[in-house]
Write a protein that holds these residues in place. Structure first.
Motif: not given
Length: 193
Positions: A74-82, A87-88, A111-116, A124-130
């Motif tokens: 939801s956060m990634c979708e909210r900050v994503s624009t054209s 991508k998560c 915070e990492l997204l805000n800094n970016t 483009q930003v790619i967010v991954k979690t494992r």
């Protein structure tokens, strides 16, 4: 955070909605004023949008209601624009994780997204979690300009990076920041207590 977030939602946002309704009523009864009111309505809509975002950021109810994966998506979708595509690739939620720990993972990614968004000029930003039973790994990679100053200086002066660093230390984790050929990659590991 909960109290402030609820106050913003229940008080400030409601007042802004009421102002918008009153402006719409005035504009509908007086065509001459409609053009003058239009830019005010636009500013008001922007203010409502900002208050809603701050409220959601302070109290990410989706995290408590639907879990970490849904909250990050939801956060990634909210900050994503054209111009800033996010991508998560998020691991499935682990059962039984402490709510405070889940909030820390959410805040680190936020915070990492805000800094970016603020500093990288990335498109483009790619967010991954494992996730496994012992730790959560977070990786955020962008195609931006990288660190313009030395990393040590950024860690010393950047409030956001200091916040991430203190969270990492609290969970006996690691923080690794790498300048890529184009962009930056940040890897964070948080140990599950």
């Amino acid at each position: 955070r909960i109290r402030i977030g609820q106050q913003l939602h229940d008080s400030v946002a409601q007042i802004l909605y009421a102002i918008r309704l009153n402006l719409q009523h005035i504009a509908s009864e007086n065509d001459a004023l409609a053009n003058e009111i239009a830019p005010i309505k636009k500013m008001l809509n922007d203010a409502i949008f900002q208050v809603r975002n701050i409220s959601v950021d302070l109290v990410p109810s989706v995290l408590h209601d639907f879990g970490l994966k849904a909250a990050i998506l939801s956060m990634c979708e909210r900050v994503s624009t054209s111009d800033f595509q996010v991508k998560c690739y998020i691991c499935e939620d682990q059962e039984g994780l402490d709510k405070d720990f889940l909030l820390v993972v959410y805040r680190v990614i936020q915070e990492l997204l805000n800094n970016t968004m603020k500093h990288s000029s990335a498109s483009q930003v790619i967010v991954k979690t494992r996730c496994d039973t012992e730790q959560v790994n977070i990786e955020v990679t962008d195609n931006g300009v990288g660190f313009q100053s030395k990393l040590e200086e950024s860690l010393r002066n950047g409030i956001g990076l200091q916040s991430i660093k203190s969270r990492v230390e609290r969970y006996q984790g690691t923080l690794e920041i790498r300048d890529l050929e184009q962009g930056t990659q940040v890897k964070v590991t948080l140990k599950i207590k």
